[in-house]
Enzyme design. Structure first.
Site, mmCIF file in Angstrom:
data_model
loop_
_atom_site.group_PDB
_atom_site.id
_atom_site.type_symbol
_atom_site.label_atom_id
_atom_site.label_comp_id
_atom_site.label_asym_id
_atom_site.label_seq_id
_atom_site.Cartn_x
_atom_site.Cartn_y
_atom_site.Cartn_z
ATOM 1 N N HIS A 363 0.807 -1.228 0.000
ATOM 2 C CA HIS A 363 0.000 0.000 0.000
ATOM 3 C C HIS A 363 0.832 1.267 0.000
ATOM 4 O O HIS A 363 0.285 2.354 0.223
ATOM 5 C CB HIS A 363 -0.919 0.044 1.222
ATOM 6 C CG HIS A 363 -1.928 -1.044 1.284
ATOM 7 N ND1 HIS A 363 -3.212 -0.891 0.790
ATOM 8 C CD2 HIS A 363 -1.853 -2.302 1.759
ATOM 9 C CE1 HIS A 363 -3.885 -2.019 0.992
ATOM 10 N NE2 HIS A 363 -3.084 -2.895 1.568
ATOM 11 N N LYS A 554 -8.544 13.539 4.836
ATOM 12 C CA LYS A 554 -7.641 12.390 4.770
ATOM 13 C C LYS A 554 -6.606 12.595 5.869
ATOM 14 O O LYS A 554 -6.569 13.657 6.485
ATOM 15 C CB LYS A 554 -6.948 12.308 3.403
ATOM 16 C CG LYS A 554 -6.349 13.657 2.939
ATOM 17 C CD LYS A 554 -5.698 13.568 1.565
ATOM 18 C CE LYS A 554 -6.661 13.637 0.416
ATOM 19 N NZ LYS A 554 -6.691 12.437 -0.410
ATOM 20 N N ARG A 555 -5.761 11.584 6.144
ATOM 21 C CA ARG A 555 -4.702 11.782 7.122
ATOM 22 C C ARG A 555 -3.847 12.993 6.726
ATOM 23 O O ARG A 555 -3.675 13.280 5.539
ATOM 24 C CB ARG A 555 -3.837 10.523 7.224
ATOM 25 C CG ARG A 555 -4.543 9.373 7.912
ATOM 26 C CD ARG A 555 -4.954 9.736 9.323
ATOM 27 N NE ARG A 555 -3.811 9.850 10.189
ATOM 28 C CZ ARG A 555 -3.425 8.926 11.050
ATOM 29 N NH1 ARG A 555 -4.127 7.812 11.199
ATOM 30 N NH2 ARG A 555 -2.339 9.099 11.791
ATOM 31 N N LYS A 560 0.544 14.379 0.988
ATOM 32 C CA LYS A 560 -0.834 14.639 0.571
ATOM 33 C C LYS A 560 -1.075 16.128 0.325
ATOM 34 O O LYS A 560 -2.083 16.528 -0.235
ATOM 35 C CB LYS A 560 -1.820 14.099 1.611
ATOM 36 C CG LYS A 560 -1.772 12.567 1.766
ATOM 37 C CD LYS A 560 -2.747 12.092 2.816
ATOM 38 C CE LYS A 560 -2.624 10.611 3.167
ATOM 39 N NZ LYS A 560 -3.215 9.705 2.156
ATOM 40 N N THR A 662 -8.733 6.297 -1.656
ATOM 41 C CA THR A 662 -10.057 5.682 -1.736
ATOM 42 C C THR A 662 -11.138 6.726 -1.450
ATOM 43 O O THR A 662 -12.258 6.613 -1.943
ATOM 44 C CB THR A 662 -10.192 4.513 -0.732
ATOM 45 O OG1 THR A 662 -9.641 4.925 0.523
ATOM 46 C CG2 THR A 662 -9.456 3.287 -1.237
ATOM 47 N N LYS A 666 -15.025 7.745 -3.198
ATOM 48 C CA LYS A 666 -16.281 8.040 -2.501
ATOM 49 C C LYS A 666 -16.849 9.370 -3.003
ATOM 50 O O LYS A 666 -18.057 9.500 -3.250
ATOM 51 C CB LYS A 666 -16.063 8.093 -0.982
ATOM 52 C CG LYS A 666 -15.632 6.759 -0.398
ATOM 53 C CD LYS A 666 -15.067 6.889 1.020
ATOM 54 C CE LYS A 666 -14.274 5.622 1.346
ATOM 55 N NZ LYS A 666 -13.428 5.772 2.552
HETATM 56 C C1 26Q Z 1 3.376 0.258 10.364
HETATM 57 C C2 26Q Z 1 4.242 -0.121 11.356
HETATM 58 C C3 26Q Z 1 4.063 0.328 12.655
HETATM 59 C C4 26Q Z 1 3.001 1.167 12.937
HETATM 60 C C5 26Q Z 1 2.145 1.552 11.951
HETATM 61 C C6 26Q Z 1 2.331 1.109 10.648
HETATM 62 C C7 26Q Z 1 1.395 1.504 9.600
HETATM 63 C C8 26Q Z 1 0.026 1.549 9.871
HETATM 64 C C9 26Q Z 1 -0.865 1.925 8.895
HETATM 65 C C10 26Q Z 1 1.817 1.832 8.332
HETATM 66 C C11 26Q Z 1 0.916 2.199 7.358
HETATM 67 C C12 26Q Z 1 -0.446 2.243 7.624
HETATM 68 C C13 26Q Z 1 -1.462 2.636 6.653
HETATM 69 C C14 26Q Z 1 -1.220 2.890 5.389
HETATM 70 C C15 26Q Z 1 -2.293 3.312 4.488
HETATM 71 O O1 26Q Z 1 -3.407 3.577 4.908
HETATM 72 N N1 26Q Z 1 -2.021 3.384 3.179
HETATM 73 C C16 26Q Z 1 -3.039 3.772 2.235
HETATM 74 O O2 26Q Z 1 -3.683 2.593 1.786
HETATM 75 C C17 26Q Z 1 -4.798 2.908 0.981
HETATM 76 C C18 26Q Z 1 -5.489 1.621 0.638
HETATM 77 O O3 26Q Z 1 -4.747 0.893 -0.287
HETATM 78 C C19 26Q Z 1 -4.362 3.674 -0.257
HETATM 79 O O4 26Q Z 1 -5.518 4.057 -0.957
HETATM 80 C C20 26Q Z 1 -3.558 4.906 0.127
HETATM 81 O O5 26Q Z 1 -3.031 5.522 -1.031
HETATM 82 C C21 26Q Z 1 -2.431 4.511 1.060
HETATM 83 O O6 26Q Z 1 -1.762 5.669 1.521
#
Ligand code: 26Q
Length: 817
Positions: A363, A554-555, A560, A662, A666
């Site tokens: 991702h 979004k975050r 972004k 995503t 929406k």
């Molecule tokens: C990893 C290790 C330790 C702590 C946290 C994490 C961690 C947690 C969540 C790393 C990444 C995430 C989330 C990533 C994320 O949401 N990515 C998004 O995924 C979406 C679904 O595929 C995409 O549409 C977005 O582009 C992408 O940023």
């Protein structure tokens, strides 16, 4: 026993009685006037009861008939609320409304009592939730496995413009949807050491000795399909202590201390890590990951053994694990361990099974977001897994050396262990080597994985790589959240789009009918009013109903580029100050999102948005033309109000950085127009809706790469008077009068030739595109046509389509009807 059938009247009476019974008996509520919190709980229990029979039937059917079972392993499931979803899927809405009228309340009011299940950060977690919905809709045998965090995504408040995090104790009032399953409890090992020995037949074996164990208690949540008698399962694990006391302490008289020490175990599932990018390598996070993986794999294997004994011949063909990013990548060595240590597999046989049933979804393209774990920490916490990873790596490197003799650089590049003073495990490489499928989440993203980040692996195994462009469920993100537009659509093309979104293209010809466009605008205005009320409630700010609703939620992340959005707002503010407002359309810019608590720059961006908002929103000249709003605590439930009211969707990441997005889908589905870069799924959105219905700006991924070589933001600023003015206002303290210099980290970043996000490089193009938006909005009729065409073109972005592709290309599973 014969199955029980109900007539409509039975169900009605029944429902009245049931709600009454749950109120008085289950919940002990005897008040004359029942409040909507009690009603909500009674209603949720009654609806859950309706799901239970179909739930156990589904399980029985899938166990008997599915040739292959899929397990979606994810550290995050951002479910949001469940009541309205269950009510719609069971087709109980009319019944329930009638029952609730006897208590003098509306379904919406009762539903709003439910706390969001915020067990995720953002895109990746919400995607998992949309996927489960689509799997149930398509009747696919898919189980979600995750963690039952006591505290979900933090609650965000704003004080003096800054983000404050408050704990989200979402389980405080109980969770009526979950069923605890103590009979499926599992035991997970940590720490200790390995012992190599020979079994009775003289075979070399390994055991994990002296481990500290934690119990995994499963809680099942029902995932109902849409009116199809299917209810799938999301199984969430909670960590609980074993009853093994530390006897030494106990005998020394420290009974209470010994019992208190049990808390250590229970911390594992206490809280969701609220950061969604660069990882800080905390041991607790690795514990969470392994805890999920080990409990889930043991669960699957134990069910297998119940049915097939120790015959694993078909296990690889009959089971598939989809890894949601590398967070559950320990599944690769853990399956190896279970097969070899517990079920006497030889290495080669275990490896064959593992590679046959693991699939990995990536991702992110940000190299700094790739998970790495220090070998030291890893071998201390999971000594047996570390041994297995070393062995996987050794065998892998031998095979690479055979394929590409004398390419030492290659061996170093693809090693699962990054060498150096502090060696690290590269989790993405572990996932790639252990899986038969590696997929990206949008066309561009997959191309960039193949040519960049995972280039060497793509050369070794070109056929492992595939694309699965993300999607979202139209049941939550259109049918549920936008009743006005939904009934308008259904009035013209029927309701088949709810389960087959490709049908939504049938609405296209209606874009040419003036009456239809007028009705479309009425629905939009109703939705805008709903958002106006919500925003006023949350912030006290009143948005202008006639304004363009320009929204970015979004975050908060540098890539972004919320900062780019703010720079444009400052530009509009400056124009208004100078009286340069001829032809300017009124605009409300709304920004929402959470910053990771340790992400300094992201938090500073939140502060900047709030400070600029404070200046703009009290300015006399801006009153009728411009508002800027930072909406606190953006979450699933907020998006359900936001996306139906959005006219302009901001998707403005630096090209090549956003894997997919995503939220963009929406918004499109709900008829927003997009202003965006050629990044992630924006590219596919534009291809589907047509160039003329999309506001494109900025560099593409290739131009971004070239721009970096020789980037001089100071020169761009100096050469463009409007940009120069924006920077002067920022640097001159117009938005930081009471805290001089607070934003210097941001302005210095913008002027830095090594700014990774190239914000200044895209600013002119962005301002110009926003001016095109302004012009387009003046012709409301033409805008409405474009809006309709966006909705009509959104069929591709249903997660039903995405999941069908996973099912056909990766999982090879069939529906179980
Ligand atoms: C990893 C290790 C330790 C702590 C946290 C994490 C961690 C947690 C969540 C790393 C990444 C995430 C989330 C990533 C994320 O949401 N990515 C998004 O995924 C979406 C679904 O595929 C995409 O549409 C977005 O582009 C992408 O940023």
């Amino acid at each position: 026993m014969n199955p029980v059938t109900f007539t409509t009247a039975d169900i009605l009476n029944n429902f009245d009685d049931e709600i009454d019974r749950h109120l008085r008996i289950t919940l002990g509520c005897h008040a004359d006037k029942v409040d909507s919190d009690y009603l909500a709980r009674a209603l949720m229990i009654a609806v859950r009861d309706r799901l239970v029979q179909a739930w156990s039937n589904t399980q029985a059917r899938q166990t008997a008939n599915a040739k292959r079972q899929v397990y979606y392993l994810s550290l995050e499931f951002l479910i949001g609320r469940s009541l309205s979803n269950a009510v719609a899927n069971l087709d109980l809405e009319d019944t329930i409304r009638q029952t609730l009228h006897k208590y003098g309340v509306e379904l919406e009011e009762v539903a709003s009592q439910e706390h969001d299940a915020g067990l995720g950060n953002g895109g990746l977690g919400r995607l998992a939730a949309c996927f489960l919905d689509s799997c149930a809709n398509l009747q696919l045998p898919v189980v979600g496995y995750g963690l039952r965090y006591e505290y979900g995504m933090f609650h965000q408040e704003v004080e003096n413009g800054r983000q404050i995090e408050k704990p989200d104790h979402w389980l405080r009032n109980g969770n009526p949807w979950e069923l605890e399953r103590p009979d499926h409890m599992r035991r997970v090992h940590f720490y200790g050491h390995t012992e190599h020995y020979h079994d009775r037949t003289g075979r070399p074996k390994v055991r994990w000795a002296n481990s500290q164990d934690v119990l995994a208690m499963p809680f099942d949540m029902p995932i109902p399909g849409y009116r199809n008698d299917t209810v799938n399962t999301l199984r969430l694990w909670k960590a609980t202590a074993t009853d093994e006391f530390d006897l030494q302490e106990f005998n020394a008289g420290s009974y209470t201390e010994a019992v208190a020490a049990k808390n250590m175990a229970e911390q594992i599932t206490m809280v969701l890590y609220p950061n969604d990018s660069s990882e800080n390598g905390k041991e607790l996070r690795l514990k969470q990951q392994y805890f999920l993986v080990s409990a889930s794999l043991q669960d699957v294997i134990s069910n297998w053994v119940d049915r097939h004994g120790n015959d694993f011949t078909e296990f690889g063909a009959a089971n598939c694990f989809q890894l949601n990013d590398t967070h559950p990548a320990c599944a690769v060595p853990e399956l190896m361990r279970l097969l070899m240590d517990d079920y006497d597999f030889e290495w080669d046989d275990a490896w064959k099974v593992t590679q046959q049933c693991m699939a990995y979804t990536n991702h992110t393209l940000l190299p700094e977001a790739l998970e790495r774990w220090s070998v030291g920490l890893f071998s201390n916490l999971l000594p047996r897994l570390m041994e297995i990873i070393h062995e996987i790596n050794n065998r892998f490197l031998v095979s690479v050396a055979q394929m590409y003799p004398s390419d030492e650089g290659l061996l170093r590049r693809v090693s699962l262990i990054e060498d150096g003073e502090h060696p690290h495990v590269r989790m993405a490489y572990l996932a790639i080597v252990g899986s038969f499928s590696v997929n990206g989440v949008a066309g561009l993203h997959t191309d960039l994985l193949k040519s960049g980040l995972f280039r060497d692996f793509h050369q070794i195994w070109p056929n492992k790589f595939n694309n699965k462009t993300n999607g979202v469920t139209q049941r939550r993100w259109l049918a549920h959240c936008n009743p006005a537009l939904s009934s308008l659509l259904t009035s013209r093309i029927g309701d088949e789009w709810i389960t087959r979104l490709e049908k939504i293209s049938d609405i296209r010809p209606f874009a040419e009918e003036a009456d239809f466009r007028a009705e479309w605008r009425v629905a939009r205005q109703e939705n805008k009013q709903r958002l106006i009320d919500f925003v006023e409630q949350e912030t006290g700010i009143v948005m202008m109903p006639e304004a363009l609703f320009d929204i970015q939620v979004k975050r908060i992340h540098e890539y972004k580029r919320q900062l780019l959005n703010v720079l444009h707002v400052i530009h509009l503010y400056d124009r208004i100050q100078r009286g340069d407002t001829v032809g300017m359309v009124p605009r409300c810019v709304l920004i929402g999102g959470k910053a990771a608590p340790g992400y300094y720059i992201a938090k500073l961006i939140v502060k900047l948005i709030n400070n600029v908002a404070r200046v703009v929103n009290v300015d006399e000249k801006c009153q009728k033309l411009l508002k800027l709003i930072f909406l606190p605590n953006y979450r699933v439930t907020a998006m359900e109000v936001i996306c139906p009211a959005t006219e302009l969707s901001e998707q403005i990441s630096t090209a090549g950085k956003e894997a997919s997005g995503t939220g963009n889908m929406k918004f499109m589905m709900n008829g927003a127009l997009t202003i965006g870069t050629l990044d992630g799924a924006n590219i596919e959105i534009r291809e589907n809706t047509g160039d003329e219905n999309f506001f494109l700006f900025g560099m593409d991924a290739a131009e971004v790469a070239r721009c970096r070589e020789n980037y001089n933001p100071d020169a761009i600023i100096a050469a463009d008077p409007q940009i120069d003015t924006i920077m002067r206002m920022l640097e001159g303290g117009r938005f930081s009068a009471d805290e001089p210099g607070v934003f210097s980290a941001l302005t210095e970043g913008l002027r830095n030739p090594y700014d990774s996000w190239l914000t200044i490089a895209d600013l002119r193009s962005f301002i110009d595109a926003q001016q095109r938006v302004n012009q387009a909005y003046k012709d409301q009729d033409a805008w409405t046509r474009m809006s309709i065409l966006n909705t009509a073109s959104s069929g591709w972005f249903s997660s039903d389509r995405t999941i069908s592709q996973y099912a056909d290309d990766i999982w090879k599973v069939q529906p179980v009807k």
